[in-house]
Write an enzyme that holds these catalytic residues in place. Structure first.
Site, PDB file in Angstrom:
ATOM      1  CE1 TYR A  14      -3.172   2.979   0.687  1.00 35.81           C
ATOM      2  CE2 TYR A  14      -2.701   2.767   3.032  1.00 35.81           C
ATOM      3  CZ  TYR A  14      -3.311   3.435   1.982  1.00 35.81           C
ATOM      4  OH  TYR A  14      -4.066   4.548   2.250  1.00 35.81           O
ATOM      5  CB  SER A  37       3.408 -12.479   1.728  1.00 36.83           C
ATOM      6  OG  SER A  37       3.837 -11.245   2.264  1.00 36.83           O
ATOM      7  CG  ASP A  61      11.309 -13.944   2.579  1.00 36.50           C
ATOM      8  OD1 ASP A  61      11.486 -12.894   3.222  1.00 36.50           O
ATOM      9  OD2 ASP A  61      10.952 -15.026   3.104  1.00 36.50           O
ATOM     10  CB  SER A 128       3.858   2.733  13.668  1.00 38.03           C
ATOM     11  OG  SER A 128       2.569   2.865  14.194  1.00 38.03           O
ATOM     12  CB  THR A 130       2.092   1.645  17.206  1.00 36.00           C
ATOM     13  OG1 THR A 130       1.495   0.748  18.134  1.00 36.00           O
ATOM     14  CG2 THR A 130       3.409   1.084  16.768  1.00 36.00           C
ATOM     15  CE1 TYR A 153       3.133  -2.985  12.274  1.00 40.31           C
ATOM     16  CE2 TYR A 153       1.930  -1.865  14.023  1.00 40.31           C
ATOM     17  CZ  TYR A 153       2.549  -1.835  12.792  1.00 40.31           C
ATOM     18  OH  TYR A 153       2.590  -0.664  12.086  1.00 40.31           O
ATOM     19  CE  LYS A 157       6.329  -1.140  11.608  1.00 44.00           C
ATOM     20  NZ  LYS A 157       7.047  -1.295  10.326  1.00 44.00           N
ATOM     21  CG  ASN A 183      -4.349   5.968  12.187  1.00 46.93           C
ATOM     22  OD1 ASN A 183      -3.606   6.353  13.082  1.00 46.93           O
ATOM     23  ND2 ASN A 183      -5.189   4.965  12.347  1.00 46.93           N
ATOM     24  CG  ASN A 203      -5.987  -0.942   9.280  1.00 44.02           C
ATOM     25  OD1 ASN A 203      -5.288  -1.678   8.609  1.00 44.02           O
ATOM     26  ND2 ASN A 203      -5.676  -0.612  10.524  1.00 44.02           N
ATOM     27  NE  ARG A 235      -6.184   5.180  16.472  1.00 47.04           N
ATOM     28  CZ  ARG A 235      -6.770   5.054  17.656  1.00 47.04           C
ATOM     29  NH1 ARG A 235      -7.160   6.120  18.323  1.00 47.04           N
ATOM     30  NH2 ARG A 235      -6.987   3.856  18.174  1.00 47.04           N
TER      31      ARG A 235
END
Ligand code: UD1
Length: 345
Positions: A14, A37, A61, A128, A130, A153, A157, A183, A203, A235
């Protein structure tokens, strides 16, 4: 056309695909590596339709160092890396932590290991918001405290930022720009590329556009009892093309030795907090399309509110989020319509 080539790992994904478009439009040669993937090679056709040129593509990969060694041997002109190759679903990372640590950390270690010997000048790393967890104060600056990660996850990060810092402090002959995304939403205005989640979207915006299209019955709003004006979470929704442009600036800084320090960290957000209910309302006003939705209980692990202070990126990168939320949500809807027209979804 510039002489330097940029390696974009995860470049059919994305944010990766939107960044490849911006890099090519800025004159860079690009080689993508992606294991497909969580994306499709058709994305490369979309990139070519927008830019008029086809990026080189290696299916592979990044956790396999031999694959990367061959890639660097085939492309001795790589001068910068943008690393998007990572697993990114918070919920899945709780179920499959080894997969997340292996994918996200081994990829980074392999790249850092090979950069010096191959004369690569810098790496942009996708981090992120996050890392700030539930912030004590909003908006968050780059100096806001890092909180204990609430998912594997998120932990990848945080650990990745620490790995980059340790490697560069140990005297590595390259630089890094770490970008902490808020976001990312929306799609390219051409509707040639966009977000294409596997299965049921986790999401908000892809779930919303699929609901508006009738693919999903109803959007669940996770909670209206938060300490926010309308009770739903807040957000900072940043347009994906605006976000992609920041990567080009970051690469340019490293390649032209304009960075102020060997590691720079920037928040990439708009600076505006938007609630879930406000976002749904903005979508309907922008597109004229209603979104059936209902309030349900809170989603475990959700942050109540977080938005960026993007001043540092504004001043140092000369970058600013430009696209309005209404235009961004319209682009997400145009993309959803394009998927329908192509019979994909
Ligand atoms: C999460 C991660 C973030 C990651 C991002 C992209 C955390 C705390 N956040 O962000 O690190 O980069 O995903 O994968 O781990 N919502 C609904 N209904 C839905 C879906 C979402 O109401 O069907 C609400 C959520 O409660 C939240 C907002 O929409 O308030 C945004 O959710 P989402 O798009 O999943 O992103 P984050 O959880 O903010």
């Amino acid at each position: 056309m510039k002489t330097e080539r940029i390696l974009v790992t995860g470049g059919t994904g994305y944010i990766g695909s939107h960044t490849v478009v911006e890099l090519q439009q800025a004159g860079y040669r690009v080689v993508i590596i992606d294991d497909l993937s969580n994306s499709s090679a058709d994305v490369i056709d979309g990139i070519e339709r927008i830019t008029g040129s086809r990026p080189d593509f290696v299916e592979g990969d990044c956790t396999d160092i031999d694959t990367l060694k061959r890639l660097f041997a085939d492309y001795p002109d790589i001068k910068g890396i943008i690393n998007f190759a990572a697993s990114k679903a918070v919920g899945e990372s709780m179920q499959r932590p080894i997969l997340y640590y292996r994918n996200n950390l081994n990829t980074l270690l392999n790249l850092l290991d090979l950069m010096g010997p191959n004369g690569v000048k810098g790496i942009v790393f996708s981090s992120s918001c996050t890392v700030y967890g539930e912030p004590d104060v909003n908006p968050v600056t780059e100096k806001s405290p890092i909180k204990k990660a609430t998912s594997p996850y998120g932990n990848t990060k945080q650990i990745s930022e620490e790995i980059i810092t340790d490697v560069i402090n140990a005297g590595a002959p390259f630089k890094s720009v770490i970008l902490r995304y808020f976001n990312p939403v929306g799609a390219h205005p051409s509707a040639e590329i966009g977000e294409l989640p596997n299965g049921v979207p986790q999401n908000l915006v892809p779930y919303l556009t699929q609901t508006a299209m009738g693919i999903r019955k109803e959007l669940s709003v996770f909670g209206n009892d938060y300490h926010t004006p309308d009770g739903s979470c807040i957000r900072d929704y940043i347009n994906v093309v605006d976000l992609a442009k920041a990567h080009v600036i970051a690469v340019e800084r490293m390649l032209t030795d304009k960075t102020e320090a060997p590691i720079e960290i920037f928040n990439l957000g708009t600076g505006h907090g938007v609630s879930v209910l406000e976002l749904i309302d903005t979508f309907t006003k922008a597109t004229g399309v209603e979104v059936p939705h209902k309030i349900v209980g809170r989603r475990a692990g959700d942050i109540e509110k977080v938005w960026a202070d993007p001043t540092y990126a504004n001043e140092v990168l000369g970058w600013k989020a430009e696209t309005s939320l209404a235009d961004t949500l319209r682009s997400a809807w145009d993309w959803q319509c394009r998927l329908r027209d192509r019979g994909i979804m």
